[in-house]
Write an enzyme that holds these catalytic residues in place. Sequence first.
Site, PDB file in Angstrom:
ATOM      1  N   ARG A 152      11.240  -3.101   9.511  1.00 11.74           N
ATOM      2  CA  ARG A 152      10.683  -2.193  10.668  1.00 11.74           C
ATOM      3  C   ARG A 152      10.661  -2.382  12.086  1.00 11.74           C
ATOM      4  NH1 ARG A 152       5.588   0.232   7.778  1.00 11.74           N
ATOM      5  NH2 ARG A 152       4.617  -0.567   9.460  1.00 11.74           N
ATOM      6  N   LYS A 210       0.842  -1.111  -0.260  1.00 13.79           N
ATOM      7  CA  LYS A 210       0.085  -0.065   0.072  1.00 13.79           C
ATOM      8  C   LYS A 210       0.925   1.106  -0.059  1.00 13.79           C
ATOM      9  CE  LYS A 210      -1.902  -1.279   4.025  1.00 13.79           C
ATOM     10  NZ  LYS A 210      -1.162  -2.422   4.104  1.00 13.79           N
ATOM     11  N   ARG A 240      11.837  -6.121   5.177  1.00  9.46           N
ATOM     12  CA  ARG A 240      11.426  -4.933   5.326  1.00  9.46           C
ATOM     13  C   ARG A 240      12.313  -4.242   6.473  1.00  9.46           C
ATOM     14  NH1 ARG A 240       5.809  -1.870   5.596  1.00  9.46           N
ATOM     15  NH2 ARG A 240       5.783  -3.232   7.452  1.00  9.46           N
ATOM     16  N   ARG A 247      -9.216   1.427   9.502  1.00  8.94           N
ATOM     17  CA  ARG A 247      -8.659   0.198   9.728  1.00  8.94           C
ATOM     18  C   ARG A 247      -9.665  -0.778  10.500  1.00  8.94           C
ATOM     19  NH1 ARG A 247      -3.083   1.014   9.096  1.00  8.94           N
ATOM     20  NH2 ARG A 247      -1.816  -0.797   9.916  1.00  8.94           N
TER      21      ARG A 247
END
Length: 184
Positions: free
Chosen positions: A130, A14, A128, A89
């Site tokens: 994070r 996204k 990724r 959400r």
Amino acid sequence: MIRVIFLGPPGAGKGTQAAVLSKDFDVPHISTGDILRAAVAAKSELGQKAESYMNAGELVPDELILDLIRERLGQKDASKGWILDGFPRNVSQANFLDKLLAEIQQPCECVLNLEVPDNVLISRLLSRGRKDDNEDVIRNRLEVYRKQTEPLIEFFRSRQQLVSVNGHQAMGSVEADLKQVLQA
Ligand SMILES: Nc1ncnc2c1ncn2[C@@H]1O[C@H](COP(=O)(O)OP(=O)(O)OP(=O)(O)O)[C@@H](O)[C@H]1O
Ligand SMILES: Nc1ncnc2c1ncn2[C@@H]1O[C@H](COP(=O)(O)O)[C@@H](O)[C@H]1O
């Protein structure tokens, strides 16, 4: 001008696609996750309240997010359109957004739902890397997504706003599919 919402599980792409479309269509990319991460980094009151939820992969309470979205959509740059990433959400956020968009007369044109298999999501998130991308937190974020966010697929589909796009392709192919939807 476009006004669209990105939907999809964590790691679906996204943020990646919203950033590209934001440049191409010259509208702001509004990511509640990015706003919250900036608040955590700044150690603001919002950041201090949100941090423990984010680190656990839980949604932060609605009351921390709703005013923030109202304020952000009221800013000048958002009058020319926007791309929402990470909001709504859950169903109560979606109902709030519905009322807000009616009030500010900025209808959402479509909801772009990125579909990606779970095993691919997990491997993307692990690489990724994070702070909330470790195995336990990823598992919880996927569970939270299934329970709280996935019901929005039906919410938007029943209003004929949902368009699903295959997110398990090269980034350029996902972008091309999204642009085709937006130009249609
Ligand atoms: N089509 C793609 N193919 C391979 N990797 C991708 C693709 N799209 C995004 N990625 C990578 O997957 C990771 C997750 O992407 P991104 O941050 O855009 O997902 P997201 O849906 O915004 O996730 P979250 O909701 O957790 O913020 C990133 O490292 C990104 O570079
Ligand atoms: N709309 C939101 N409601 C509640 N919590 C949210 C929302 N958007 C982001 N969060 C929190 O931030 C992290 C990271 O968000 P990403 O969109 O995945 O970057 C998320 O796990 C929630 O804790």
